[in-house]
Design an enzyme around this catalytic site. Structure first.
Site, mmCIF file in Angstrom:
data_model
loop_
_atom_site.group_PDB
_atom_site.id
_atom_site.type_symbol
_atom_site.label_atom_id
_atom_site.label_comp_id
_atom_site.label_asym_id
_atom_site.label_seq_id
_atom_site.Cartn_x
_atom_site.Cartn_y
_atom_site.Cartn_z
ATOM 1 N N ASP A 174 0.792 -1.278 0.033
ATOM 2 C CA ASP A 174 0.010 -0.099 0.144
ATOM 3 C C ASP A 174 0.910 1.169 0.031
ATOM 4 O O ASP A 174 2.144 1.197 0.216
ATOM 5 C CB ASP A 174 -0.882 0.091 1.370
ATOM 6 C CG ASP A 174 -2.162 -0.783 1.078
ATOM 7 O OD1 ASP A 174 -2.323 -1.349 -0.088
ATOM 8 O OD2 ASP A 174 -2.779 -1.226 1.978
ATOM 9 N N LYS B 299 -3.588 3.559 -2.665
ATOM 10 C CA LYS B 299 -4.580 4.404 -2.754
ATOM 11 C C LYS B 299 -4.565 5.843 -2.307
ATOM 12 O O LYS B 299 -3.612 5.614 -1.202
ATOM 13 C CB LYS B 299 -5.906 3.965 -2.297
ATOM 14 C CG LYS B 299 -6.372 2.767 -2.863
ATOM 15 C CD LYS B 299 -7.816 2.075 -2.367
ATOM 16 C CE LYS B 299 -8.277 0.701 -2.667
ATOM 17 N NZ LYS B 299 -7.208 -0.260 -2.493
ATOM 18 N N MET C 108 -7.470 9.114 9.162
ATOM 19 C CA MET C 108 -7.786 9.334 7.834
ATOM 20 C C MET C 108 -8.667 10.494 7.817
ATOM 21 O O MET C 108 -9.795 10.672 6.914
ATOM 22 C CB MET C 108 -8.389 8.058 7.004
ATOM 23 C CG MET C 108 -7.520 7.011 6.920
ATOM 24 S SD MET C 108 -8.323 5.886 6.014
ATOM 25 C CE MET C 108 -9.251 4.906 7.322
#
Length: 267
Positions: A37, A59, A173
């Site tokens: 990731d 991502k 996040m």
């Protein structure tokens, strides 16, 4: 027919390679393929052997070049080729890491899966900054929540239950939505003076910390230019940081009331 390989869902921790578990390090060095990731630090990736196949599937907000369905297909395909696969995720694969989603798809395809836990970002940030997640007299518990929804959907958290002064709230996040998060928590009873720590790239040489209050944190984060990954720790435990006003810490250690010390910290 070739025997299927195995996929290890490995937590890479918050970034410092020395925080990897011994098992994670061994499996990384034994893997035929490493699927990783964006939040896996370059310091951790430097431990992957040069001859291992490295496949980035990271991502970022509003940018998903490799959608989750394709990641699942990649993992299944590599395993069916008989390869040992290290699926490397920032933090812990079972805390906002979609590890269980990938495990379900792999199991459905007949692929063996094993989890390898990692230090989650909250623990890494706590240790790096010296801000505890719980502390007697300040926080009897801690809650982890995500500050982002898939496809920028509505952030439909249980705001009333989250606005507890007895609990440390950790937001993953959340940098894009911290203004909304702060507003909703204040609306449910949190004081605008509630201490907040924002920490970017925790445990790495790129770590940056910002100390603020709930009513001001969105503006402070914007002015500081903090970019993801950013973790927010919200609650009175933040006042125990050596970077918070020292007199408040001294009062707490001396046994002053939470209210008295809190008022001094926010003066």
């Amino acid at each position: 027919m070739k025997q299927p390989g195995k996929v290890y869902l490995i937590g890479a921790g918050p970034g410092d390679p020395e925080l990897l578990t011994l098992k994670a390090l061994r499996l990384l060095q034994e893997a035929d393929s490493v699927v990783y990731d964006r939040l896996v630090s370059p310091e951790v990736m430097a431990l992957v052997p040069a001859d291992a196949e490295k496949i980035p599937v990271g991502k970022s907000p509003d940018n998903h070049p490799v959608p989750q369905d394709l990641i699942n297909e990649i993992l299944v395909g590599l395993a069916l080729e008989g390869k040992t696969v290290a699926r490397l995720k920032g933090g812990d694969p079972l805390i906002f890491g979609r590890g269980s989603e990938e495990a379900a798809q792999l199991a459905a395809a007949g692929v063996a899966v094993e989890y390898v836990p990692g230090i989650t970002a909250a623990q890494g940030a706590s240790a790096s900054s010296g801000v505890p997640l719980t502390h007697r007299g300040l926080a009897t518990g801690v809650r982890y929540v995500t500050g982002h929804r898939q496809a920028n959907g509505v952030l439909d958290l249980d705001w009333k239950s989250l606005a507890s002064e007895e609990t440390t709230l950790v937001v993953y996040m959340g940098v894009a939505n911290i203004g909304q998060i702060a507003m909703r928590l204040v609306a449910e009873g949190f004081s605008e003076a509630t201490p907040v720590m924002a920490i970017a790239n925790a445990t790495t040489p790129r770590e940056k910390r910002l100390f603020s209050e709930l009513g001001q944190v969105a503006l402070d984060v914007r002015d500081a230019g903090l970019k993801a990954p950013v973790l927010f720790v919200i609650g009175e435990v933040v006042t125990l940081s050596t970077e918070w006003p020292a007199n408040a810490v001294d009062m707490l250690l001396a046994g002053a009331s939470r209210e008295t010390a809190g008022k001094l910290a926010h003066a």
